[in-house]
Design a protein around this motif. Sequence first.
Motif, PDB file in Angstrom:
ATOM      1  N   ILE A 564     -20.642 -46.210  30.323  1.00  6.52           N
ATOM      2  CA  ILE A 564     -21.182 -44.874  30.076  1.00  6.52           C
ATOM      3  C   ILE A 564     -20.421 -43.897  30.965  1.00  6.52           C
ATOM      4  O   ILE A 564     -20.138 -44.188  32.124  1.00  6.52           O
ATOM      5  CB  ILE A 564     -22.697 -44.833  30.368  1.00  6.52           C
ATOM      6  CG1 ILE A 564     -23.278 -43.463  30.033  1.00  6.52           C
ATOM      7  CG2 ILE A 564     -23.001 -45.216  31.801  1.00  6.52           C
ATOM      8  CD1 ILE A 564     -24.794 -43.417  30.154  1.00  6.52           C
ATOM      9  N   ASN A 565     -20.048 -42.718  30.416  1.00  4.46           N
ATOM     10  CA  ASN A 565     -19.207 -41.791  31.182  1.00  4.46           C
ATOM     11  C   ASN A 565     -19.883 -40.449  31.490  1.00  4.46           C
ATOM     12  O   ASN A 565     -19.255 -39.573  32.067  1.00  4.46           O
ATOM     13  CB  ASN A 565     -17.882 -41.553  30.469  1.00  4.46           C
ATOM     14  CG  ASN A 565     -18.063 -41.032  29.058  1.00  4.46           C
ATOM     15  OD1 ASN A 565     -19.142 -40.551  28.703  1.00  4.46           O
ATOM     16  ND2 ASN A 565     -17.034 -41.144  28.252  1.00  4.46           N
ATOM     17  N   TYR A 566     -21.127 -40.287  31.090  1.00  2.00           N
ATOM     18  CA  TYR A 566     -21.812 -39.037  31.430  1.00  2.00           C
ATOM     19  C   TYR A 566     -23.321 -39.255  31.445  1.00  2.00           C
ATOM     20  O   TYR A 566     -23.847 -40.193  30.834  1.00  2.00           O
ATOM     21  CB  TYR A 566     -21.472 -37.943  30.435  1.00  2.00           C
ATOM     22  CG  TYR A 566     -22.259 -38.013  29.139  1.00  2.00           C
ATOM     23  CD1 TYR A 566     -23.346 -37.154  28.919  1.00  2.00           C
ATOM     24  CD2 TYR A 566     -21.934 -38.931  28.136  1.00  2.00           C
ATOM     25  CE1 TYR A 566     -24.072 -37.223  27.746  1.00  2.00           C
ATOM     26  CE2 TYR A 566     -22.649 -39.003  26.963  1.00  2.00           C
ATOM     27  CZ  TYR A 566     -23.723 -38.143  26.772  1.00  2.00           C
ATOM     28  OH  TYR A 566     -24.459 -38.215  25.600  1.00  2.00           O
ATOM     29  N   ILE A 567     -23.980 -38.393  32.174  1.00  2.00           N
ATOM     30  CA  ILE A 567     -25.443 -38.356  32.204  1.00  2.00           C
ATOM     31  C   ILE A 567     -25.855 -36.965  31.734  1.00  2.00           C
ATOM     32  O   ILE A 567     -25.431 -35.958  32.313  1.00  2.00           O
ATOM     33  CB  ILE A 567     -25.984 -38.619  33.623  1.00  2.00           C
ATOM     34  CG1 ILE A 567     -25.618 -40.025  34.083  1.00  2.00           C
ATOM     35  CG2 ILE A 567     -27.496 -38.430  33.671  1.00  2.00           C
ATOM     36  CD1 ILE A 567     -26.276 -41.126  33.302  1.00  2.00           C
ATOM     37  N   PRO A 568     -26.682 -36.857  30.689  1.00  2.00           N
ATOM     38  CA  PRO A 568     -27.041 -35.540  30.151  1.00  2.00           C
ATOM     39  C   PRO A 568     -27.947 -34.758  31.099  1.00  2.00           C
ATOM     40  O   PRO A 568     -28.585 -35.326  31.994  1.00  2.00           O
ATOM     41  CB  PRO A 568     -27.769 -35.890  28.848  1.00  2.00           C
ATOM     42  CG  PRO A 568     -28.312 -37.255  29.070  1.00  2.00           C
ATOM     43  CD  PRO A 568     -27.313 -37.959  29.929  1.00  2.00           C
ATOM     44  N   LYS A 569     -27.991 -33.458  30.876  1.00  2.00           N
ATOM     45  CA  LYS A 569     -28.814 -32.597  31.732  1.00  2.00           C
ATOM     46  C   LYS A 569     -30.298 -32.909  31.589  1.00  2.00           C
ATOM     47  O   LYS A 569     -31.105 -32.563  32.466  1.00  2.00           O
ATOM     48  CB  LYS A 569     -28.561 -31.136  31.378  1.00  2.00           C
ATOM     49  CG  LYS A 569     -28.981 -30.760  29.956  1.00  2.00           C
ATOM     50  CD  LYS A 569     -28.698 -29.280  29.674  1.00  2.00           C
ATOM     51  CE  LYS A 569     -29.136 -28.901  28.258  1.00  2.00           C
ATOM     52  NZ  LYS A 569     -28.877 -27.476  27.958  1.00  2.00           N
ATOM     53  N   GLU A 570     -30.670 -33.613  30.500  1.00  2.00           N
ATOM     54  CA  GLU A 570     -32.077 -33.980  30.301  1.00  2.00           C
ATOM     55  C   GLU A 570     -32.569 -34.978  31.346  1.00  2.00           C
ATOM     56  O   GLU A 570     -33.757 -35.315  31.392  1.00  2.00           O
ATOM     57  CB  GLU A 570     -32.271 -34.573  28.901  1.00  2.00           C
ATOM     58  CG  GLU A 570     -32.270 -33.544  27.780  1.00  2.00           C
ATOM     59  CD  GLU A 570     -30.863 -33.051  27.438  1.00  2.00           C
ATOM     60  OE1 GLU A 570     -30.733 -32.021  26.739  1.00  2.00           O
ATOM     61  OE2 GLU A 570     -29.892 -33.714  27.877  1.00  2.00           O
ATOM     62  N   LEU A 571     -31.644 -35.464  32.183  1.00  2.00           N
ATOM     63  CA  LEU A 571     -32.057 -36.324  33.298  1.00  2.00           C
ATOM     64  C   LEU A 571     -33.162 -35.647  34.096  1.00  2.00           C
ATOM     65  O   LEU A 571     -34.089 -36.308  34.584  1.00  2.00           O
ATOM     66  CB  LEU A 571     -30.848 -36.614  34.202  1.00  2.00           C
ATOM     67  CG  LEU A 571     -31.129 -37.350  35.517  1.00  2.00           C
ATOM     68  CD1 LEU A 571     -31.587 -38.778  35.244  1.00  2.00           C
ATOM     69  CD2 LEU A 571     -29.897 -37.348  36.402  1.00  2.00           C
ATOM     70  N   GLY A 572     -33.079 -34.337  34.236  1.00  2.00           N
ATOM     71  CA  GLY A 572     -34.069 -33.594  35.015  1.00  2.00           C
ATOM     72  C   GLY A 572     -35.461 -33.633  34.433  1.00  2.00           C
ATOM     73  O   GLY A 572     -36.427 -33.259  35.121  1.00  2.00           O
ATOM     74  N   ASN A 573     -35.596 -34.070  33.161  1.00  2.00           N
ATOM     75  CA  ASN A 573     -36.924 -34.161  32.553  1.00  2.00           C
ATOM     76  C   ASN A 573     -37.692 -35.398  33.016  1.00  2.00           C
ATOM     77  O   ASN A 573     -38.903 -35.488  32.813  1.00  2.00           O
ATOM     78  CB  ASN A 573     -36.811 -34.197  31.028  1.00  2.00           C
ATOM     79  CG  ASN A 573     -36.243 -32.906  30.462  1.00  2.00           C
ATOM     80  OD1 ASN A 573     -36.382 -31.841  31.075  1.00  2.00           O
ATOM     81  ND2 ASN A 573     -35.604 -32.980  29.309  1.00  2.00           N
ATOM     82  N   LEU A 574     -36.991 -36.354  33.611  1.00  2.00           N
ATOM     83  CA  LEU A 574     -37.625 -37.613  34.018  1.00  2.00           C
ATOM     84  C   LEU A 574     -38.203 -37.442  35.423  1.00  2.00           C
ATOM     85  O   LEU A 574     -37.728 -38.034  36.395  1.00  2.00           O
ATOM     86  CB  LEU A 574     -36.617 -38.758  33.977  1.00  2.00           C
ATOM     87  CG  LEU A 574     -35.846 -38.935  32.661  1.00  2.00           C
ATOM     88  CD1 LEU A 574     -34.873 -40.104  32.764  1.00  2.00           C
ATOM     89  CD2 LEU A 574     -36.811 -39.136  31.491  1.00  2.00           C
ATOM     90  N   LEU A 575     -39.249 -36.657  35.521  1.00  2.00           N
ATOM     91  CA  LEU A 575     -39.758 -36.249  36.833  1.00  2.00           C
ATOM     92  C   LEU A 575     -40.385 -37.387  37.617  1.00  2.00           C
ATOM     93  O   LEU A 575     -40.577 -37.279  38.832  1.00  2.00           O
ATOM     94  CB  LEU A 575     -40.772 -35.116  36.659  1.00  2.00           C
ATOM     95  CG  LEU A 575     -40.230 -33.838  36.009  1.00  2.00           C
ATOM     96  CD1 LEU A 575     -41.291 -32.754  36.018  1.00  2.00           C
ATOM     97  CD2 LEU A 575     -38.979 -33.343  36.726  1.00  2.00           C
TER      98      LEU A 575
END
Length: 885
Positions: A564-575
């Motif tokens: 995997i080469n990227y992590i999406p900005k939605e990572l911030g939703n996993l509080l």
Amino acid sequence: MAESAVSFAVDKMATLITEEVTLLKGIRDEVEHMKDDLEAIRAFVKDADSKAEKEGINEGVKVWVKQARELAFLIEDVIDEYMLRVAQHHDRRGCVGFLHKIASLVMKLKARHEIASEIQDVRKALQNIKERSGPFQFIPSEQGASSNARRAISHDPRMASLFIEEGELVGIESSRDKLASYMVDDASQRTVISLVGIGGVGKTTLARKVYDSRRVTEHFRCHAWVMVSQSYDKKELLKSILRKLYEAKNKCCPENIVTMEDPSLIDVEHALLDNNKGSRILITTRKEGVANFCRRYSLVHVHLLEPLGQQDSWELFCKKTFMRDFEGRCPKDLEELSRDIVGRCGGLPLAIVAIGGLLASKEKVVLEWEKLLNSLGSTWRDDPNLENITKILSLSYGDLPYYLKSCFLYLGMFPEDFSIRRGRLIRLWVVGGFIQEKQGMTLEEVAKEYMIELIHRSLVQVDLVSAKRTPITFRVHDLVREVILSKSEELSLCHVLGNYLSFESIARHLSISNRENGNRKSSTKSQTRSIMIFNEVELQKLVIDWIFGKCKLLTALDFESCPINYIPKELGNLLHLKYLNLRNTKVSKLPKSIGKLQNLEFLDVRGSSVKELPIEINRFSKLRYLLGDPALKIYGSIWHLEFLQVLYAVRLDDDQYVRLINELRMLKQLRKLGIVDFKREYGRDLCTALERMTQLRSLYVRVVKVNEILEVQSMYSPPALLQTLQLSGRLERFPDWVSKLQNLVELCLWYSRLKDDLIKVIQALPNLKVFRLFDGYNGEKIQFEEGGFQKLKELFLAGLNELKTMTIDKGAMPLLEQLYIGPCPQLKEVPFGIQHLKHLKELYFDGMSSEFTQRLSREQGEDYWIVKNVPITLIATYLTRLADE
């Protein structure tokens, strides 16, 4: 299992009551009553779970336990959903002023009304569960049903003996010698030796014993050990063989091996064909048809491995069951029962070892033996051997104390034949809520004890052991894993997917691996809390979107070694995320939204392309582990990371030195610290910071250049608990404070180039087991004096260019097992005194002069007598590369 889920839900509600002061009127009372109901149920659940494990128990008990567990999971989900919504409302930036306040108030009220409705529904279900517990006559014991639940886990100094493969202890000598003869005979034709037998009979153990034997290793120029799972990919297998062969020749594997396509791999496949140079292939299989298939292309020797005979079975059982208490001898009053139990094992080493490990932890009385023998049952069906193993291993699971059951079942998340790294598993256990707090210990330290107990019970097999004799990696036997998956499926705990697109049902913990042959079916109404994706799986956008879009309550996300080469900005939703593992991925940048993860406790970016952490790191107030490569830069502040235990390893640039060194003083919980690119002028400040780190166990400091002076002299009160010390850089003199480290186990000095004899300074360290010195001493003589290094197990001396003589007095290093010397070009004679080292198992000489090697010659060497009794002596012309533990 259910008890741990209930306990976790109780803790969640306590947090909600304490922290969420704005709960609607009446709902606070509902939550408190519900908490009381759950605590009452918890007192019965341990006994209920124990009854559910027994044969023939009322099916109603199993249903009740499952419902209690599911309801506890649902409660946890409801609370976390509520906290997630409130946190998201706090974070909204779309409105300003009065409108923003009104919108925020409306959203909060809506969230609280929703949780009010859900809590009322849950409480009704909870009361129903509680009322239905009466007819089952559960015992309200806080101690638990397991006879071992009250037993504290303690450190066993004889743990090293557990790391020996038990199956090799008895009954394999004849088979080993026969197979070795096949391997080294004079036939030039490529030969396949097939080791065939039922599962658990010890095929892999015997094959490994043959493979590692000196007779075989000295016969071949190159050899490789490759694990092949039941379902495998042909291309990946051939690539794995190539990688192993490069490793065996101490060469770096070309990067294009990973991307190699079919035409190139076909060439490899044909390269394995007969070239009349005496090549050998040793395989293990349960299926004789696999062995016969090889006859189409090769000369084949088939060796059928039979179960152990009665005497060997008895010897193995006694060694496993009674070694700690009766020196391997069975007490007379238990002999008849013990022989009956051994007879039920059908001569299978795995079964004998499993039940021996189970009985070793029990009181040595007739009542316990009779109880276990009776529970084995009297009916043996068509395949009693395999059924015996399953039955015995299931009994071992049933006998586990509560604190180990969830931990044991979580092992099913890892693919078949997977080498599980200790640190990775421990962290996943911790964030999964499987570890119980213990006064005076961190959760990670308790988890290590859990792991040791699983090893002690023979439910996991140690793969690799560190120089300090602690397990680094281990595996789960195929049959043990089948029991785990069966139990996990029944409990809807873990869901193992062989196809990452088939999300047919959801489990509490989800594992995706291409090694699986089909999907395991399990279903739960609760949300997924941890996801592990293994390196064979190439994630598509569909899967990434599903993970970050739908799995909002994740606490653990593990991408280790995935392409995997990227992590999406939605990572911030996993509080609620506590654990993020990006080790050995191609991810190069973390999104700024990572700053929202205020519950993050574990972040691992080692081996990835991530070279800097964003300034948002200063929001990780709960962070406990930060693992990166030496090139990792930290731009944010770390002074407020008061719970940080591991910071390894970080690079200090000129504009960071003063700030970071000063902030290190605030990290009083730190247990492991690694710093690279260190400069001399900051040595005094570092020493001041280290004196405040009273919990520090491991320290690694590397200078910016090899010739840079490492200034670490000015420390008067070093961390008393320090166990591992690694210093890389020139030392003007050896630090005096090192001699005060009474708990030091491992000392490594790289490029220190000391002129004074440091041996006299450190030989009295009472607990030192590992000493490694590379280009660390410029003297001409080293003498290990009588009485020095009383606990040393491993000694590594390399790059000592001026060394001319080395002597070992009788009585020095009495426990030494491994000795590595070289390159030492001026050393002409074999160190006198090696013959005194009675426990020496391995002796390596690397890059020595021709005069030295001649004196060590077996045929005419005048120094050969000194080393002739060492089991393994290797002479090489290259420097041994130490593995990173």
